[in-house]
Design a protein around this motif. Structure first.
Motif, PDB file in Angstrom:
ATOM      1  N   LEU A  45       0.837  -1.200   0.000  1.00  0.00           N
ATOM      2  CA  LEU A  45       0.000   0.000   0.000  1.00  0.00           C
ATOM      3  C   LEU A  45       0.875   1.256   0.000  1.00  0.00           C
ATOM      4  CD1 LEU A  45      -2.488  -1.199   2.788  1.00  0.00           C
ATOM      5  CD2 LEU A  45      -2.624  -1.613   0.307  1.00  0.00           C
ATOM      6  N   HIS A  46       0.487   2.230  -0.817  1.00  0.00           N
ATOM      7  CA  HIS A  46       1.284   3.448  -0.980  1.00  0.00           C
ATOM      8  C   HIS A  46       0.441   4.695  -0.735  1.00  0.00           C
ATOM      9  CE1 HIS A  46       4.387   1.275  -3.513  1.00  0.00           C
ATOM     10  NE2 HIS A  46       3.346   0.485  -3.691  1.00  0.00           N
ATOM     11  N   THR A  47       1.140   5.813  -0.541  1.00  0.00           N
ATOM     12  CA  THR A  47       0.517   7.131  -0.646  1.00  0.00           C
ATOM     13  C   THR A  47       1.231   7.814  -1.814  1.00  0.00           C
ATOM     14  OG1 THR A  47       2.019   7.664   1.202  1.00  0.00           O
ATOM     15  CG2 THR A  47      -0.334   7.576   1.695  1.00  0.00           C
ATOM     16  N   TYR A  86       5.703  -1.657 -11.492  1.00  0.00           N
ATOM     17  CA  TYR A  86       6.905  -1.224 -10.766  1.00  0.00           C
ATOM     18  C   TYR A  86       6.520  -0.227  -9.680  1.00  0.00           C
ATOM     19  CZ  TYR A  86       9.182  -3.148 -14.912  1.00  0.00           C
ATOM     20  OH  TYR A  86       9.599  -3.963 -15.918  1.00  0.00           O
ATOM     21  N   HIS A  87       6.166  -0.739  -8.508  1.00  0.00           N
ATOM     22  CA  HIS A  87       5.718   0.167  -7.447  1.00  0.00           C
ATOM     23  C   HIS A  87       6.603   0.132  -6.216  1.00  0.00           C
ATOM     24  CE1 HIS A  87       3.822  -3.288  -5.277  1.00  0.00           C
ATOM     25  NE2 HIS A  87       3.749  -3.767  -6.503  1.00  0.00           N
ATOM     26  N   CYS A  88       7.415  -0.905  -6.076  1.00  0.00           N
ATOM     27  CA  CYS A  88       8.195  -1.073  -4.839  1.00  0.00           C
ATOM     28  C   CYS A  88       9.603  -0.494  -4.910  1.00  0.00           C
ATOM     29  CB  CYS A  88       8.318  -2.545  -4.488  1.00  0.00           C
ATOM     30  SG  CYS A  88       6.883  -3.164  -3.634  1.00  0.00           S
ATOM     31  N   ILE A 106      -1.087  -0.899  -4.530  1.00  0.00           N
ATOM     32  CA  ILE A 106      -2.222   0.033  -4.531  1.00  0.00           C
ATOM     33  C   ILE A 106      -1.735   1.405  -4.077  1.00  0.00           C
ATOM     34  CG2 ILE A 106      -4.545   0.527  -3.663  1.00  0.00           C
ATOM     35  CD1 ILE A 106      -4.785  -2.448  -2.935  1.00  0.00           C
ATOM     36  N   GLU A 107      -1.891   2.402  -4.915  1.00  0.00           N
ATOM     37  CA  GLU A 107      -1.569   3.785  -4.547  1.00  0.00           C
ATOM     38  C   GLU A 107      -2.853   4.460  -4.070  1.00  0.00           C
ATOM     39  OE1 GLU A 107       1.146   5.773  -4.575  1.00  0.00           O
ATOM     40  OE2 GLU A 107       2.647   4.611  -5.683  1.00  0.00           O
ATOM     41  N   VAL A 108      -2.727   5.320  -3.079  1.00  0.00           N
ATOM     42  CA  VAL A 108      -3.868   6.099  -2.607  1.00  0.00           C
ATOM     43  C   VAL A 108      -3.456   7.569  -2.673  1.00  0.00           C
ATOM     44  CG1 VAL A 108      -5.477   6.504  -0.705  1.00  0.00           C
ATOM     45  CG2 VAL A 108      -4.569   4.207  -1.101  1.00  0.00           C
ATOM     46  N   PRO A 144       2.552  -1.500   4.232  1.00  0.00           N
ATOM     47  CA  PRO A 144       2.909  -0.238   3.589  1.00  0.00           C
ATOM     48  C   PRO A 144       4.247  -0.346   2.841  1.00  0.00           C
ATOM     49  CG  PRO A 144       3.220  -0.070   5.959  1.00  0.00           C
ATOM     50  CD  PRO A 144       2.589  -1.407   5.703  1.00  0.00           C
ATOM     51  N   HIS A 145       4.385   0.449   1.807  1.00  0.00           N
ATOM     52  CA  HIS A 145       5.620   0.498   1.027  1.00  0.00           C
ATOM     53  C   HIS A 145       6.830   0.751   1.933  1.00  0.00           C
ATOM     54  CE1 HIS A 145       7.865   2.486  -2.601  1.00  0.00           C
ATOM     55  NE2 HIS A 145       8.380   1.326  -2.275  1.00  0.00           N
ATOM     56  N   ALA A 146       6.666   1.673   2.891  1.00  0.00           N
ATOM     57  CA  ALA A 146       7.777   2.040   3.775  1.00  0.00           C
ATOM     58  C   ALA A 146       8.335   0.827   4.512  1.00  0.00           C
ATOM     59  CB  ALA A 146       7.317   3.074   4.796  1.00  0.00           C
ATOM     60  N   ARG A 166       8.991   6.902   3.654  1.00  0.00           N
ATOM     61  CA  ARG A 166       7.934   6.693   4.640  1.00  0.00           C
ATOM     62  C   ARG A 166       6.584   6.450   3.976  1.00  0.00           C
ATOM     63  NH1 ARG A 166       9.733  11.401   9.049  1.00  0.00           N
ATOM     64  NH2 ARG A 166      11.561  10.257   9.801  1.00  0.00           N
ATOM     65  N   CYS A 167       6.628   6.149   2.706  1.00  0.00           N
ATOM     66  CA  CYS A 167       5.418   5.971   1.906  1.00  0.00           C
ATOM     67  C   CYS A 167       4.393   5.060   2.595  1.00  0.00           C
ATOM     68  CB  CYS A 167       5.815   5.377   0.546  1.00  0.00           C
ATOM     69  SG  CYS A 167       4.420   5.037  -0.523  1.00  0.00           S
ATOM     70  N   GLY A 168       3.211   5.606   2.837  1.00  0.00           N
ATOM     71  CA  GLY A 168       2.098   4.800   3.354  1.00  0.00           C
ATOM     72  C   GLY A 168       2.280   4.281   4.766  1.00  0.00           C
ATOM     73  N   ALA A 297       4.348  13.395  -6.281  1.00  0.00           N
ATOM     74  CA  ALA A 297       4.416  11.980  -6.623  1.00  0.00           C
ATOM     75  C   ALA A 297       5.417  11.168  -5.820  1.00  0.00           C
ATOM     76  CB  ALA A 297       4.677  11.782  -8.111  1.00  0.00           C
ATOM     77  N   ASP A 298       5.004   9.927  -5.600  1.00  0.00           N
ATOM     78  CA  ASP A 298       5.774   8.964  -4.825  1.00  0.00           C
ATOM     79  C   ASP A 298       6.916   8.447  -5.683  1.00  0.00           C
ATOM     80  OD1 ASP A 298       6.618   6.797  -3.290  1.00  0.00           O
ATOM     81  OD2 ASP A 298       4.939   5.541  -3.874  1.00  0.00           O
ATOM     82  N   ALA A 299       7.755   9.358  -6.128  1.00  0.00           N
ATOM     83  CA  ALA A 299       8.850   8.971  -7.008  1.00  0.00           C
ATOM     84  C   ALA A 299       9.953   8.332  -6.188  1.00  0.00           C
ATOM     85  CB  ALA A 299       9.406  10.191  -7.729  1.00  0.00           C
TER      86      ALA A 299
HETATM   87 ZN   LIG Z   1       5.236   4.035  -2.399  1.00  0.00          ZN
END
Ligand SMILES: [Zn+2]
Length: 414
Positions: A45-47, A86-88, A106-108, A144-146, A166-168, A297-299
């Motif tokens: 899970l992401h933000t 490619y989200h992680c 999943i991005e939020v 969470p991604h973090a 610290r994403c999500g 963006a969660d770059a």
């Molecule tokens: Zn993320």
């Protein structure tokens, strides 16, 4: 009927009438190129760390998520759920790396340090449940991604570390997990326990594992009563890029995490001068009172680090300086593997050298051997780099894939 029973009924009725609204408006053009995942063990899970429109555009363009949930709870399908997104980025859990190959993302729309809307928490709960039914992912493995991202050595951490972003992070907090219908959670970090990683962000590890994690969050959860009202408009968050001020004892890393050297991060110095993260070389000189404006963006921060003048490569690559998967690209274009260096040749590395830690090199490209054959799953990943003859190192997104010249080398995550 008592007021309590009425309230319960409303909650139940609301729970039942919830239906996810899907949109394909941002379906990724990358879909066809992406491999079908062999297994699905995690839901990450992401933000987005940015507003809806720019985030959706970027996620779609690069194929960086399976779903994205807007503030009103609408679910955008980005990459087909059966394929790799490619989200992680650089990630690890229980010693297994590159979680993109075995996870859904999943991005939020929102930020790691702000509450999401009730509509988002509700939609996320329903989406997670639907995916768990299909893929059999346990509650604990919805993370969470973090929690799974890690950083390779950098100037502040000589060892690979948890805490790259610290994403999500809020998704690990028990009170939020229960809003998402999740009961179990991890009580400690298996990779830190096994000494594969060290803790690079004490605050984050408290949010992820401490009992009082909720009280550590810089925000309050939205009240669930608000959503039962007919005109449930999401609360208006303070939008736009966020500004932080560097306090005494803080570094750029403390504030911006792995986006510290990104071109989208701007530093406004006390004297009014402005520089983007990719242009700064003297990180020790960043003074108290410098404002840090984080971009949208969660770059993933660039995994490429540039050797500044007077800096020893060890400050960048830490104990990985002599590793076979550390690569040095000289300003003249020459490339050297860490394992081929001696203390002397290492110290003689010129300023401007680009350093990649945790990478494999493939190539060269020929008319019969294209990048997609050299590294079939990662040739177009955002953190894959191309070294074309006579040109500086470029990220895959900056390369015209129809015109990759012979003699090009491809650097991809190992
Ligand atoms: Zn993320």
């Amino acid at each position: 009927m008592t007021r309590w029973a009425l309230a319960l009924l409303t909650v139940l009725a609301c729970g039942l009438c919830h239906a996810l609204t899907y949109s394909n408006a941002y379906a990724s053009p990358r879909n066809r190129e992406r491999a079908v995942r062999a297994a699905t063990r995690y839901i990450i899970l992401h933000t987005t760390e940015g507003e809806a429109k720019p985030s959706l555009r970027k996620l779609s363009k690069n194929g960086e998520a399976h779903y994205c949930i807007d503030r009103d709870g609408k679910v955008y399908r980005i990459v087909d759920r059966s394929r790799v997104a490619y989200h992680c980025g650089v990630s690890m859990w229980m010693g297994r790396r590159n979680l993109d190959e075995i996870s859904l993302g999943i991005e939020v729309v929102g930020y790691h340090d702000r509450a999401l809307t009730m509509a988002q928490y509700n939609a996320l709960r329903d989406l997670i449940l639907a995916l768990q039914k299909i893929y059999g992912v346990s509650d604990a493995n919805v993370m969470p991604h973090a929690q799974v991202a890690y950083g390779t050595p950098n100037r502040w951490h000589p060892r690979s570390h948890r805490g790259r972003k610290r994403c999500g992070m809020g998704y690990a907090v028990p009170a939020i997990r229960s809003m998402l219908g999740l009961t179990e959670r991890w009580l400690s970090d298996p990779d830190v326990k096994a000494r594969r990683l060290v803790v690079g962000d004490v605050y984050l590890s408290q949010v992820l594992y401490a009992k009082n994690a909720l009280s550590l969050l810089p925000y309050k959860l939205p009240s669930s009563r608000k959503t039962t009202a007919k005109t449930a408009t999401p609360p208006t968050p303070k939008n736009g890029p966020r500004t932080y001020v560097i306090q005494k004892g803080q570094t750029a890393w403390d504030v911006a995490r792995d986006a510290y050297n990104a071109p989208t991060t701007r530093y406004v110095f006390p004297d009014g001068k402005v520089a983007t993260g990719d242009k700064i070389t003297n990180w020790e000189a960043l003074g108290v009172g410098t404002r840090v404006v984080l971009g949208d963006a969660d770059a993933s921060g660039s995994p490429v680090q540039t050797l500044a003048k007077g800096m020893h490569p060890r400050r960048v690559a830490g104990e990985a300086v002599f590793a076979a998967d550390t690569w040095y690209i000289r300003p003249t274009g020459g490339r050297v593997q860490g394992s081929k260096l001696t203390e002397k040749t290492l110290a003689a590395m010129p300023p401007g050298t680009k350093i990649l830690v945790g990478y494999a090199m493939g190539g060269p490209v020929t008319s019969r051997r294209l990048p997609s054959q050299i590294c079939p799953t990662q040739w177009d990943a955002p953190d894959t780099f191309y070294l074309m003859p006579g040109q500086p190192l470029r990220a895959s997104g900056d390369v015209d894939m129809r015109r990759v010249p012979a003699g090009t080398y491809v650097f991809y995550r190992n």
